[in-house]
Design a protein around this motif. Structure first.
Motif, PDB file in Angstrom:
ATOM      1  N   PRO A  56      47.083  60.796  42.737  1.00  0.00           N
ATOM      2  CA  PRO A  56      46.595  62.177  42.592  1.00  0.00           C
ATOM      3  C   PRO A  56      45.158  62.267  42.097  1.00  0.00           C
ATOM      4  O   PRO A  56      44.512  63.299  42.271  1.00  0.00           O
ATOM      5  N   ALA A  57      44.656  61.198  41.461  1.00  0.00           N
ATOM      6  CA  ALA A  57      43.262  61.185  41.010  1.00  0.00           C
ATOM      7  C   ALA A  57      42.374  60.907  42.219  1.00  0.00           C
ATOM      8  O   ALA A  57      42.375  59.805  42.765  1.00  0.00           O
ATOM      9  N   LEU A  58      41.631  61.907  42.656  1.00  0.00           N
ATOM     10  CA  LEU A  58      40.953  61.853  43.950  1.00  0.00           C
ATOM     11  C   LEU A  58      39.876  60.781  44.040  1.00  0.00           C
ATOM     12  O   LEU A  58      39.609  60.254  45.114  1.00  0.00           O
ATOM     13  N   PHE A  59      39.228  60.455  42.917  1.00  0.00           N
ATOM     14  CA  PHE A  59      38.114  59.508  42.958  1.00  0.00           C
ATOM     15  C   PHE A  59      38.464  58.137  42.384  1.00  0.00           C
ATOM     16  O   PHE A  59      37.605  57.261  42.329  1.00  0.00           O
ATOM     17  N   ARG A  60      39.719  57.946  41.960  1.00  0.00           N
ATOM     18  CA  ARG A  60      40.050  56.709  41.254  1.00  0.00           C
ATOM     19  C   ARG A  60      39.877  55.476  42.149  1.00  0.00           C
ATOM     20  O   ARG A  60      39.548  54.395  41.683  1.00  0.00           O
ATOM     21  N   GLY A  61      40.082  55.627  43.437  1.00  0.00           N
ATOM     22  CA  GLY A  61      39.958  54.484  44.334  1.00  0.00           C
ATOM     23  C   GLY A  61      38.543  54.193  44.790  1.00  0.00           C
ATOM     24  O   GLY A  61      38.315  53.237  45.540  1.00  0.00           O
ATOM     25  N   VAL A  62      37.583  54.994  44.349  1.00  0.00           N
ATOM     26  CA  VAL A  62      36.191  54.791  44.774  1.00  0.00           C
ATOM     27  C   VAL A  62      35.563  53.655  43.977  1.00  0.00           C
ATOM     28  O   VAL A  62      35.624  53.637  42.742  1.00  0.00           O
ATOM     29  N   ASP A  63      34.955  52.713  44.666  1.00  0.00           N
ATOM     30  CA  ASP A  63      34.238  51.618  44.012  1.00  0.00           C
ATOM     31  C   ASP A  63      32.772  52.032  43.864  1.00  0.00           C
ATOM     32  O   ASP A  63      31.959  51.826  44.763  1.00  0.00           O
ATOM     33  N   TRP A  64      32.458  52.642  42.738  1.00  0.00           N
ATOM     34  CA  TRP A  64      31.097  53.137  42.534  1.00  0.00           C
ATOM     35  C   TRP A  64      30.083  52.002  42.482  1.00  0.00           C
ATOM     36  O   TRP A  64      28.920  52.189  42.867  1.00  0.00           O
TER      37      TRP A  64
ATOM     38  N   GLU B  42      31.517  59.214  35.400  1.00  0.00           N
ATOM     39  CA  GLU B  42      32.423  58.323  36.126  1.00  0.00           C
ATOM     40  C   GLU B  42      33.805  58.286  35.483  1.00  0.00           C
ATOM     41  O   GLU B  42      34.823  58.206  36.177  1.00  0.00           O
ATOM     42  N   GLU B  43      33.857  58.373  34.158  1.00  0.00           N
ATOM     43  CA  GLU B  43      35.157  58.416  33.483  1.00  0.00           C
ATOM     44  C   GLU B  43      35.903  59.699  33.848  1.00  0.00           C
ATOM     45  O   GLU B  43      37.108  59.684  34.109  1.00  0.00           O
ATOM     46  N   GLN B  44      35.189  60.810  33.877  1.00  0.00           N
ATOM     47  CA  GLN B  44      35.820  62.076  34.234  1.00  0.00           C
ATOM     48  C   GLN B  44      36.291  62.056  35.689  1.00  0.00           C
ATOM     49  O   GLN B  44      37.374  62.554  36.013  1.00  0.00           O
ATOM     50  N   LEU B  45      35.499  61.465  36.565  1.00  0.00           N
ATOM     51  CA  LEU B  45      35.883  61.352  37.974  1.00  0.00           C
ATOM     52  C   LEU B  45      37.165  60.536  38.135  1.00  0.00           C
ATOM     53  O   LEU B  45      38.016  60.851  38.977  1.00  0.00           O
ATOM     54  N   SER B  46      37.326  59.491  37.332  1.00  0.00           N
ATOM     55  CA  SER B  46      38.490  58.612  37.471  1.00  0.00           C
ATOM     56  C   SER B  46      39.792  59.316  37.121  1.00  0.00           C
ATOM     57  O   SER B  46      40.870  58.872  37.529  1.00  0.00           O
ATOM     58  N   LYS B  47      39.725  60.438  36.391  1.00  0.00           N
ATOM     59  CA  LYS B  47      40.927  61.163  35.978  1.00  0.00           C
ATOM     60  C   LYS B  47      41.114  62.482  36.720  1.00  0.00           C
ATOM     61  O   LYS B  47      42.141  63.145  36.556  1.00  0.00           O
TER      62      LYS B  47
END
Length: 508
Positions: free
Chosen positions: A293-301, A453-458
């Motif tokens: 459900p976390a939309l950006f968690r799979g992104v490898d920044w 980035e921490e906020q994006l991961s959640k």
């Protein structure tokens, strides 16, 4: 046909269902295959009618009859195989621009032609979307119906009336209580993923009113039918549809299956989307029930990160994304302020660079405005100039909570360019396409932006989800507004490469 089966969740819902897919049933319509043959033989499709000696009557048949103009995945199941002759529900899952609306509209026209006693119900997310997409759009019923079988549109009655007397009522999903009192023989339910008000209850009501019959149906042993055309999503409604397996046939189609009728930029976006689970759902029509459900968690920044010394020196435009903690958010969140630069790179794609996260929490009422104005003045020299010599840089803010206060507060400090927009979709709907671009390496963090980035991961975007989304909102809005929405989708369900000017013609 698949037999009823008690299945409840996950991949089990899709197992054992008959599926029409390009890999097994063909990727091209007969008309497109004809165009390919002509191009191979003559190098062009121009003048094809004369080359083949086609009459006007034959041209009209090629253009308007679905067995010639639609791909197998766009055709009702009984047109694809005799195995599916008694289908009850045709569930067409497709990527954006895959031609789903074209398929749904064509199925309504076909049913109205075939059964003079048919009673048809058309359901969409809203009245506006029904008229814009299902009725009047480039793939709508009023556009695709042949001139000699074009229905009359009675807007006051919210009804289409075909020349043979068949009536098609249209209503938005939110008005399900108005479906009652009718026995429909055929229903077209479009973009059920966008139904907002208790979609399972609406679908159940469609089942209650969709129990009509006709002399033709009794003669052929047919039941009432539903056509469901939608982009997939792992919702409770989709589970409910897939549980009702009797007479259920799936069609799967991706955006790229319709690439001959897509703008090049949009096709590029579909290619990029394959790297993201959400992208595979949105563009490839894949249905997964176990997405994070976390939309950006799979992104490898780190894969797309740019060192500050290596960032581009100029940008096509720069936006200061602003999400002030106003209204109901006041005192709870930080003021989100994120600088985003966008430029077209050598690969032909628009890349977004997250240049700075200047978010802050301050009791001072205008602190966010001062910070945003200072950021604009600092970064606008790096933006290209418009024809009037002005830097293409501005502040952008959503106005759902702050309203005109955002612009007026900024303008008390400086007369700078401020663009605003009232959100008409959810946070998740805005963030999902941005996460697809990020997964494809088209969104770059410049340096380390740890708090963002921490906020994006959640971030899930769900109501009641992760409370802190100020930085995410400030980053997502500029990319969604000025990259995602600017990517065009021209003729997503357009006609074949063979140009046939058939409007105004009648059969001999």
């Amino acid at each position: 046909m698949a037999k009823p089966n008690n299945v409840t969740a996950g991949k089990d819902l899709l197992q054992g269902l008959p599926v029409i897919r390009p890999e097994t049933h063909g990727r091209h319509s007969l008309l497109d295959r004809l165009a390919l043959r002509l191009r191979e033989r003559f190098g062009t499709t121009e003048g094809f009618a004369d080359r083949l000696g086609l009459t006007t009557q034959e041209l009209l048949v090629l253009y308007y009859e679905p067995e010639y103009s639609l791909r197998p995945a766009q055709q009702p199941p009984d047109m694809v195989s005799a195995e599916f002759a008694r289908w009850r529900t045709w569930f067409l899952l497709g990527g954006r621009g895959a031609g789903k609306t074209h398929a749904g509209a064509s199925s309504v026209i076909r049913e109205a032609k075939a059964d003079p006693e048919a009673r048809i119900l058309i359901v969409g997310p809203t009245y506006t979307e029904i008229q814009k997409n299902q009725l009047e759009g480039p793939s709508g019923i009023l556009t695709l119906a042949p001139p000699w079988f074009r229905p009359e549109h009675l807007k006051s009655k919210k009804q289409l009336v075909f020349p043979n007397g068949v009536k098609a009522d249209y209503l938005p999903a939110a008005d399900a209580d108005k479906f009652r009192g009718y026995g429909y023989t055929f229903e077209w339910l479009d973009e059920v993923v966008a139904w907002k008000k208790d979609p399972v209850a609406v679908f159940t009501e469609c089942g209650r009113v969709g129990r009509g019959t006709s002399a033709r149906m009794r003669r052929l042993g047919l039941s009432s039918r539903k056509v469901i055309t939608t982009t997939p999503a792992p919702t409770e409604l989709f589970r409910e549809i897939l549980k009702q397996r009797r007479g259920l046939v799936l069609s799967r189609s991706s955006t790229l299956d319709n690439s001959a009728h897509l703008d090049d930029d949009y096709a590029l976006q579909a290619l990029d989307a394959k790297k993201s689970p959400i992208g595979r759902r949105e563009f490839y029509g894949e249905l997964e029930f176990d997405l994070d459900p976390a939309l950006f968690r799979g992104v490898d920044w780190n894969a797309s990160r740019v060192k500050p010394k290596d960032r581009p020196s100029t940008f096509d435009f720069i936006v200061i994304g602003l999400d002030p903690a106003t209204g109901e958010k006041k005192g709870a969140d930080e003021h989100g302020i994120v600088v985003v630069g966008v430029r077209r790179e050598a690969d032909g794609r628009d890349h977004a660079y997250v240049l700075a996260d200047l978010s802050l929490k301050s009791p001072e009422p205008a602190a966010w405005a001062k910070k945003a104005v200072a950021a604009l003045k600092e970064w606008e020299p790096r933006a290209k100039k418009d024809d009037g010599g002005r830097p293409r840089a501005w502040i952008f803010a959503e106005t759902n909570t702050g309203g005109s206060m955002v612009t007026s507060t900024i303008h008390t400090l400086a007369k700078v360019k401020v663009l605003t927009e009232r959100a008409r979709n959810s946070k998740a709907e805005r963030a999902a396409p941005v996460s697809m671009l990020a997964a494809a390496g088209l969104v770059h963090m410049v340096g380390k932006l740890d708090k963002l980035e921490e906020q994006l991961s959640k971030f899930t975007g769900a109501p009641g989800g992760h409370a802190r989304d100020d930085r995410v909102d400030a980053m997502v809005w500029p990319i969604y507004k000025h990259v995602v929405k600017m990517r065009r989708n021209i003729g997503a369900a357009g006609s074949s490469e063979l140009a046939i000017d058939a409007d105004g013609c009648t059969p001999e």
